[in-house]
Design an enzyme around this catalytic site. Structure first.
Site, PDB file in Angstrom:
ATOM      1  N   LEU A 146     -31.065  11.619 -38.629  1.00 17.17           N
ATOM      2  CA  LEU A 146     -32.236  12.506 -38.560  1.00 17.17           C
ATOM      3  C   LEU A 146     -32.464  13.270 -39.856  1.00 17.17           C
ATOM      4  O   LEU A 146     -31.534  13.611 -40.567  1.00 17.17           O
ATOM      5  CB  LEU A 146     -32.079  13.493 -37.396  1.00 17.17           C
ATOM      6  CG  LEU A 146     -31.908  12.863 -36.016  1.00 17.17           C
ATOM      7  CD1 LEU A 146     -31.808  13.948 -34.948  1.00 17.17           C
ATOM      8  CD2 LEU A 146     -33.053  11.904 -35.690  1.00 17.17           C
ATOM      9  N   HIS A 147     -33.749  13.506 -40.148  1.00 20.68           N
ATOM     10  CA  HIS A 147     -34.149  14.276 -41.331  1.00 20.68           C
ATOM     11  C   HIS A 147     -35.303  15.188 -40.918  1.00 20.68           C
ATOM     12  O   HIS A 147     -35.712  15.209 -39.744  1.00 20.68           O
ATOM     13  CB  HIS A 147     -34.541  13.331 -42.476  1.00 20.68           C
ATOM     14  CG  HIS A 147     -35.507  12.261 -42.077  1.00 20.68           C
ATOM     15  ND1 HIS A 147     -36.810  12.534 -41.727  1.00 20.68           N
ATOM     16  CD2 HIS A 147     -35.355  10.922 -41.922  1.00 20.68           C
ATOM     17  CE1 HIS A 147     -37.424  11.414 -41.413  1.00 20.68           C
ATOM     18  NE2 HIS A 147     -36.566  10.407 -41.506  1.00 20.68           N
ATOM     19  N   HIS A 200     -38.171  13.810 -38.727  1.00 20.48           N
ATOM     20  CA  HIS A 200     -37.916  13.778 -37.283  1.00 20.48           C
ATOM     21  C   HIS A 200     -38.038  15.182 -36.693  1.00 20.48           C
ATOM     22  O   HIS A 200     -38.619  15.378 -35.626  1.00 20.48           O
ATOM     23  CB  HIS A 200     -36.495  13.285 -36.988  1.00 20.48           C
ATOM     24  CG  HIS A 200     -36.212  11.869 -37.408  1.00 20.48           C
ATOM     25  ND1 HIS A 200     -35.363  11.558 -38.441  1.00 20.48           N
ATOM     26  CD2 HIS A 200     -36.653  10.685 -36.922  1.00 20.48           C
ATOM     27  CE1 HIS A 200     -35.283  10.246 -38.562  1.00 20.48           C
ATOM     28  NE2 HIS A 200     -36.055   9.686 -37.660  1.00 20.48           N
TER      29      HIS A 200
HETATM   30  P1  AMP Z   1     -37.030   6.324 -36.743  1.00 19.88           P
HETATM   31  O1  AMP Z   1     -35.781   7.086 -36.434  1.00 19.88           O
HETATM   32  O2  AMP Z   1     -37.139   5.884 -38.162  1.00 19.88           O
HETATM   33  O3  AMP Z   1     -37.278   5.212 -35.755  1.00 19.88           O
HETATM   34  O4  AMP Z   1     -38.230   7.346 -36.544  1.00 19.88           O
HETATM   35  C1  AMP Z   1     -38.407   8.042 -35.321  1.00 19.88           C
HETATM   36  C2  AMP Z   1     -39.761   8.675 -35.341  1.00 19.88           C
HETATM   37  O5  AMP Z   1     -39.857   9.588 -36.418  1.00 19.88           O
HETATM   38  C3  AMP Z   1     -40.909   7.646 -35.532  1.00 19.88           C
HETATM   39  O6  AMP Z   1     -41.991   8.013 -34.705  1.00 19.88           O
HETATM   40  C4  AMP Z   1     -41.243   7.793 -36.991  1.00 19.88           C
HETATM   41  O7  AMP Z   1     -42.569   7.447 -37.298  1.00 19.88           O
HETATM   42  C5  AMP Z   1     -41.009   9.283 -37.177  1.00 19.88           C
HETATM   43  N1  AMP Z   1     -40.796   9.587 -38.593  1.00 19.88           N
HETATM   44  C6  AMP Z   1     -39.894   9.016 -39.416  1.00 19.88           C
HETATM   45  N2  AMP Z   1     -40.033   9.505 -40.665  1.00 19.88           N
HETATM   46  C7  AMP Z   1     -41.047  10.398 -40.628  1.00 19.88           C
HETATM   47  C8  AMP Z   1     -41.682  11.231 -41.597  1.00 19.88           C
HETATM   48  N3  AMP Z   1     -41.299  11.242 -42.870  1.00 19.88           N
HETATM   49  N4  AMP Z   1     -42.710  12.002 -41.197  1.00 19.88           N
HETATM   50  C9  AMP Z   1     -43.121  11.998 -39.901  1.00 19.88           C
HETATM   51  N5  AMP Z   1     -42.567  11.229 -38.939  1.00 19.88           N
HETATM   52  C10 AMP Z   1     -41.539  10.440 -39.296  1.00 19.88           C
END
Ligand code: AMP
Length: 279
Positions: free
Chosen positions: A32-33, A36
């Site tokens: 997570l960042h 998220h």
């Molecule tokens: P992931 O863990 O990469 O599957 O992402 C989980 C959710 O967080 C997804 O809906 C992504 O689109 C969203 N997400 C990832 N990175 C970002 C970001 N930089 N800004 C906004 N939403 C994000």
């Protein structure tokens, strides 16, 4: 904050909490960042209870190597989730979700799945559809939050919900960026310093493309971007497309009142980065 790894226990807890309370859901793959966390903060504002899932979904990876190397930082993830007052975390194993049949369902997303990421990541959106549909069945949220960072995924989830009559409202959230403009991503932690320093060029180019789109044709903007990347030895452009936001189909000519977006995928060494901008 409660953490559950089993479907039955998370369902029991949600059912007991749900009476009269609204449930917001943020599915993630962990590592997570702040991107998220921005989704979770929005979900906290709009719901009584926020559920976050952490599951690195094997069926959405078209390269085994990517799945194996996907960063896993569960302890840090859990403390970050506590810091934003997440209520409930669901951390299933692949076996819990898929039993011993790790396979995707096949979906028809009216062609959205064949554009851009779909061309370069075979089977990816079937994997995404399979896991998100399953998670919606388990969590039964009122609202679910997805980042515009993965804009094609967001549109596909909207289509999934519409076609399968799933009673959940899909909320798209703004892209959260580093100070230098690089879209936050779990993959960024795998960039070497050299590639990390080169990568803000992606968003800088998107912003310039947006300005150019005001005065020149879509075709000429695409050519201009392709040329820009030829002068960038560290960044290899996989695709740059200008597409209609609803159909995700690449456009040749601008039509009045249509909404367009530019989409990009770039390799920084072995790390694949994606980004997009509303035009
Ligand atoms: P992931 O863990 O990469 O599957 O992402 C989980 C959710 O967080 C997804 O809906 C992504 O689109 C969203 N997400 C990832 N990175 C970002 C970001 N930089 N800004 C906004 N939403 C994000």
């Amino acid at each position: 904050m409660l953490v559950f790894a089993k479907i039955k226990s998370v369902q029991q807890k949600i059912n007991s909490l749900k009476k009269g309370a609204s449930i917001g859901f943020v599915p993630t793959m962990g590592a997570l960042h702040k991107g998220h966390l921005s989704l979770i903060k929005q979900a906290k504002k709009e719901n009584d209870i926020v559920v976050v899932s952490i599951f690195v979904n094997p069926t959405q990876f078209n390269k085994q190597e990517d799945l194996i190397n996907y960063p896993k930082t569960i302890d840090t993830d859990l403390s970050l989730l506590k810091s934003v007052y997440c209520d409930l975390v669901f951390t299933p194993t692949a076996e819990e979700i898929y039993s011993n049949n790790i396979k995707s369902q096949v979906f028809d997303f009216d062609g959205l799945e064949h554009q851009m990421e779909g061309k370069f990541r075979d089977g990816h959106f079937n994997g995404v559809g399979t896991i998100v549909k399953r998670l919606f069945e388990i969590v039964t949220p009122h609202k679910a939050y997805f980042g515009e960072k993965d804009f094609q995924q967001l549109q596909i989830i909207r289509k999934l919900v519409q076609k399968h009559h799933i009673p959940v409202k899909i909320i798209g959230c703004d892209i959260f960026r580093e100070n230098d403009g690089l879209a936050m991503s779990s993959r960024n932690s795998r960039l070497t310093e050299e590639y990390r320093n080169a990568s803000p060029f992606i968003y800088q180019t998107l912003k310039k493309a947006k300005i150019k789109f005001g005065t020149i044709s879509a075709h000429d903007v695409v050519q201009w971007v392709e040329n820009e990347f030829k002068n960038q030895p560290l960044l290899e452009l996989e695709y740059f497309e200008i597409a209609d936001e609803a159909t995700l189909q690449s456009i040749k000519n601008k039509e009045p009142k249509q909404k367009y977006r530019a989409f990009i995928a770039v390799f920084a060494g072995k790390i694949r980065l994606i980004d997009n901008i509303s035009l």
